[in-house]
Scaffold this motif. Structure first.
Motif, PDB file in Angstrom:
ATOM      1  N   SER A  72     -67.865 -47.546  -4.791  1.00  0.00           N
ATOM      2  CA  SER A  72     -67.836 -48.881  -4.189  1.00  0.00           C
ATOM      3  C   SER A  72     -66.599 -49.066  -3.328  1.00  0.00           C
ATOM      4  CB  SER A  72     -67.830 -49.957  -5.284  1.00  0.00           C
ATOM      5  OG  SER A  72     -68.990 -49.902  -6.078  1.00  0.00           O
ATOM      6  N   LEU A  73     -66.740 -49.923  -2.342  1.00  0.00           N
ATOM      7  CA  LEU A  73     -65.625 -50.389  -1.523  1.00  0.00           C
ATOM      8  C   LEU A  73     -65.890 -51.844  -1.169  1.00  0.00           C
ATOM      9  CD1 LEU A  73     -65.080 -47.477   1.056  1.00  0.00           C
ATOM     10  CD2 LEU A  73     -63.474 -48.182  -0.732  1.00  0.00           C
ATOM     11  N   ARG A  74     -64.826 -52.583  -0.906  1.00  0.00           N
ATOM     12  CA  ARG A  74     -64.983 -53.948  -0.426  1.00  0.00           C
ATOM     13  C   ARG A  74     -64.205 -54.106   0.869  1.00  0.00           C
ATOM     14  NH1 ARG A  74     -63.405 -59.880  -2.914  1.00  0.00           N
ATOM     15  NH2 ARG A  74     -61.290 -59.226  -2.369  1.00  0.00           N
ATOM     16  N   LEU A  75     -64.914 -54.526   1.899  1.00  0.00           N
ATOM     17  CA  LEU A  75     -64.294 -54.784   3.193  1.00  0.00           C
ATOM     18  C   LEU A  75     -63.978 -56.271   3.310  1.00  0.00           C
ATOM     19  CD1 LEU A  75     -66.573 -52.673   5.573  1.00  0.00           C
ATOM     20  CD2 LEU A  75     -64.576 -51.955   4.239  1.00  0.00           C
ATOM     21  N   SER A  76     -62.889 -56.576   4.010  1.00  0.00           N
ATOM     22  CA  SER A  76     -62.492 -57.953   4.249  1.00  0.00           C
ATOM     23  C   SER A  76     -62.336 -58.191   5.741  1.00  0.00           C
ATOM     24  CB  SER A  76     -61.155 -58.243   3.556  1.00  0.00           C
ATOM     25  OG  SER A  76     -61.237 -58.018   2.168  1.00  0.00           O
ATOM     26  N   CYS A  77     -62.606 -59.409   6.147  1.00  0.00           N
ATOM     27  CA  CYS A  77     -62.430 -59.804   7.548  1.00  0.00           C
ATOM     28  C   CYS A  77     -61.781 -61.179   7.560  1.00  0.00           C
ATOM     29  CB  CYS A  77     -63.767 -59.837   8.260  1.00  0.00           C
ATOM     30  SG  CYS A  77     -63.671 -60.429   9.972  1.00  0.00           S
ATOM     31  N   ALA A  78     -60.635 -61.265   8.229  1.00  0.00           N
ATOM     32  CA  ALA A  78     -59.904 -62.517   8.305  1.00  0.00           C
ATOM     33  C   ALA A  78     -59.954 -63.051   9.729  1.00  0.00           C
ATOM     34  CB  ALA A  78     -58.462 -62.309   7.868  1.00  0.00           C
ATOM     35  N   PRO A  79     -60.624 -64.179   9.946  1.00  0.00           N
ATOM     36  CA  PRO A  79     -60.660 -64.770  11.289  1.00  0.00           C
ATOM     37  C   PRO A  79     -59.449 -65.663  11.519  1.00  0.00           C
ATOM     38  CG  PRO A  79     -62.098 -65.998   9.838  1.00  0.00           C
ATOM     39  CD  PRO A  79     -61.512 -64.889   9.026  1.00  0.00           C
ATOM     40  N   SER A  80     -59.154 -65.906  12.793  1.00  0.00           N
ATOM     41  CA  SER A  80     -57.981 -66.708  13.145  1.00  0.00           C
ATOM     42  C   SER A  80     -58.271 -68.209  13.137  1.00  0.00           C
ATOM     43  CB  SER A  80     -57.449 -66.284  14.520  1.00  0.00           C
ATOM     44  OG  SER A  80     -58.450 -66.463  15.507  1.00  0.00           O
ATOM     45  N   ARG A  81     -59.539 -68.562  12.823  1.00  0.00           N
ATOM     46  CA  ARG A  81     -59.877 -69.969  12.675  1.00  0.00           C
ATOM     47  C   ARG A  81     -60.768 -70.131  11.460  1.00  0.00           C
ATOM     48  NH1 ARG A  81     -63.556 -71.198  17.989  1.00  0.00           N
ATOM     49  NH2 ARG A  81     -64.414 -72.903  16.751  1.00  0.00           N
ATOM     50  N   SER A  82     -61.006 -71.349  11.061  1.00  0.00           N
ATOM     51  CA  SER A  82     -61.778 -71.602   9.858  1.00  0.00           C
ATOM     52  C   SER A  82     -63.151 -70.936   9.926  1.00  0.00           C
ATOM     53  CB  SER A  82     -61.975 -73.099   9.643  1.00  0.00           C
ATOM     54  OG  SER A  82     -62.917 -73.339   8.627  1.00  0.00           O
ATOM     55  N   ILE A  83     -63.517 -70.255   8.848  1.00  0.00           N
ATOM     56  CA  ILE A  83     -64.820 -69.598   8.830  1.00  0.00           C
ATOM     57  C   ILE A  83     -65.951 -70.611   8.956  1.00  0.00           C
ATOM     58  CG2 ILE A  83     -64.053 -67.560   7.566  1.00  0.00           C
ATOM     59  CD1 ILE A  83     -65.117 -68.825   5.008  1.00  0.00           C
ATOM     60  N   PHE A  84     -65.721 -71.832   8.544  1.00  0.00           N
ATOM     61  CA  PHE A  84     -66.788 -72.828   8.588  1.00  0.00           C
ATOM     62  C   PHE A  84     -66.929 -73.450   9.974  1.00  0.00           C
ATOM     63  CE2 PHE A  84     -68.064 -72.400   4.369  1.00  0.00           C
ATOM     64  CZ  PHE A  84     -66.942 -72.233   3.583  1.00  0.00           C
TER      65      PHE A  84
ATOM     66  N   MET B 172     -61.807 -65.990   4.407  1.00  0.00           N
ATOM     67  CA  MET B 172     -62.154 -64.599   4.673  1.00  0.00           C
ATOM     68  C   MET B 172     -63.630 -64.346   4.409  1.00  0.00           C
ATOM     69  SD  MET B 172     -58.871 -62.598   3.050  1.00  0.00           S
ATOM     70  CE  MET B 172     -59.274 -61.024   3.809  1.00  0.00           C
ATOM     71  N   MET B 173     -64.138 -63.305   5.040  1.00  0.00           N
ATOM     72  CA  MET B 173     -65.480 -62.829   4.794  1.00  0.00           C
ATOM     73  C   MET B 173     -65.366 -61.445   4.177  1.00  0.00           C
ATOM     74  SD  MET B 173     -68.603 -62.047   7.439  1.00  0.00           S
ATOM     75  CE  MET B 173     -67.752 -60.713   8.267  1.00  0.00           C
ATOM     76  N   PHE B 174     -66.310 -61.129   3.314  1.00  0.00           N
ATOM     77  CA  PHE B 174     -66.267 -59.859   2.602  1.00  0.00           C
ATOM     78  C   PHE B 174     -67.593 -59.110   2.719  1.00  0.00           C
ATOM     79  CE2 PHE B 174     -62.305 -60.919   0.689  1.00  0.00           C
ATOM     80  CZ  PHE B 174     -62.350 -62.283   0.430  1.00  0.00           C
ATOM     81  N   LEU B 175     -67.506 -57.813   2.533  1.00  0.00           N
ATOM     82  CA  LEU B 175     -68.709 -56.994   2.373  1.00  0.00           C
ATOM     83  C   LEU B 175     -68.467 -56.103   1.165  1.00  0.00           C
ATOM     84  CD1 LEU B 175     -71.515 -56.306   3.586  1.00  0.00           C
ATOM     85  CD2 LEU B 175     -70.386 -54.346   4.695  1.00  0.00           C
ATOM     86  N   GLN B 176     -69.135 -56.424   0.076  1.00  0.00           N
ATOM     87  CA  GLN B 176     -69.065 -55.594  -1.120  1.00  0.00           C
ATOM     88  C   GLN B 176     -70.107 -54.501  -1.005  1.00  0.00           C
ATOM     89  OE1 GLN B 176     -66.928 -55.760  -3.860  1.00  0.00           O
ATOM     90  NE2 GLN B 176     -67.883 -53.818  -4.435  1.00  0.00           N
ATOM     91  N   MET B 177     -69.663 -53.269  -1.045  1.00  0.00           N
ATOM     92  CA  MET B 177     -70.555 -52.125  -0.862  1.00  0.00           C
ATOM     93  C   MET B 177     -70.585 -51.308  -2.148  1.00  0.00           C
ATOM     94  SD  MET B 177     -69.502 -50.982   3.020  1.00  0.00           S
ATOM     95  CE  MET B 177     -67.886 -50.419   2.539  1.00  0.00           C
ATOM     96  N   ASN B 178     -71.735 -51.273  -2.777  1.00  0.00           N
ATOM     97  CA  ASN B 178     -71.930 -50.517  -4.016  1.00  0.00           C
ATOM     98  C   ASN B 178     -72.928 -49.389  -3.784  1.00  0.00           C
ATOM     99  OD1 ASN B 178     -70.244 -52.386  -5.357  1.00  0.00           O
ATOM    100  ND2 ASN B 178     -71.996 -53.696  -5.870  1.00  0.00           N
ATOM    101  N   SER B 179     -72.961 -48.465  -4.713  1.00  0.00           N
ATOM    102  CA  SER B 179     -73.898 -47.333  -4.637  1.00  0.00           C
ATOM    103  C   SER B 179     -73.843 -46.674  -3.268  1.00  0.00           C
ATOM    104  CB  SER B 179     -75.326 -47.808  -4.946  1.00  0.00           C
ATOM    105  OG  SER B 179     -75.396 -48.413  -6.210  1.00  0.00           O
TER     106      SER B 179
END
Length: 116
Positions: free
Chosen positions: A17-29, A77-84
């Motif tokens: 597994s790995l988890r990717l993160s993405c941080a935007p410079s403005r509110s995700i919403f 932040m936004m994430f992508l959890q990658m399993n298997s």
């Protein structure tokens, strides 16, 4: 404009597994949508997963049941959890954010390598 910073890539073994993160410079919403794309050597960039401003998600068939896209308002932040993970998941993964349906911004990419 939106600046995006990805992190969390690296080397994983098949089945890991790995988890990717993405941080935007403005509110995700404030964003129309956010997505993860990937590009393997010699292949076109492809959509992996996406999440709309309302929280709806979609996935490529190849990752359904293995990957999960999510976001966290407290961390912005936004994430992508990658399993298997499989060797065919090896690629550069890119975060993309859209401020409108036509205006898209890309991160610099993070390498994911799946190998024993």
């Amino acid at each position: 404009q939106v600046q995006l910073v990805e992190s969390g890539g690296g080397l994983a073994q098949p089945g890991g597994s790995l988890r990717l993160s993405c941080a935007p410079s403005r509110s995700i919403f404030s964003l129309y949508s956010m997505e993860w794309y990937r590009q393997a050597p010699g292949k076109d960039r492809e959509l992996v997963a996406g999440i709309s401003s309302g929280g709806s998600t979609n996935y490529a068939d190849s990752v359904k049941g293995r990957f999960t896209i999510s976001r966290d308002s407290a961390q912005n932040m936004m994430f992508l959890q990658m399993n298997s993970l499989k060797p065919e998941d090896t690629a550069i993964y890119y975060c993309r954010a859209r401020t409108t349906i036509r205006a898209a911004y890309w991160g610099q990419g993070t390498q994911v390598t799946v190998s024993s």
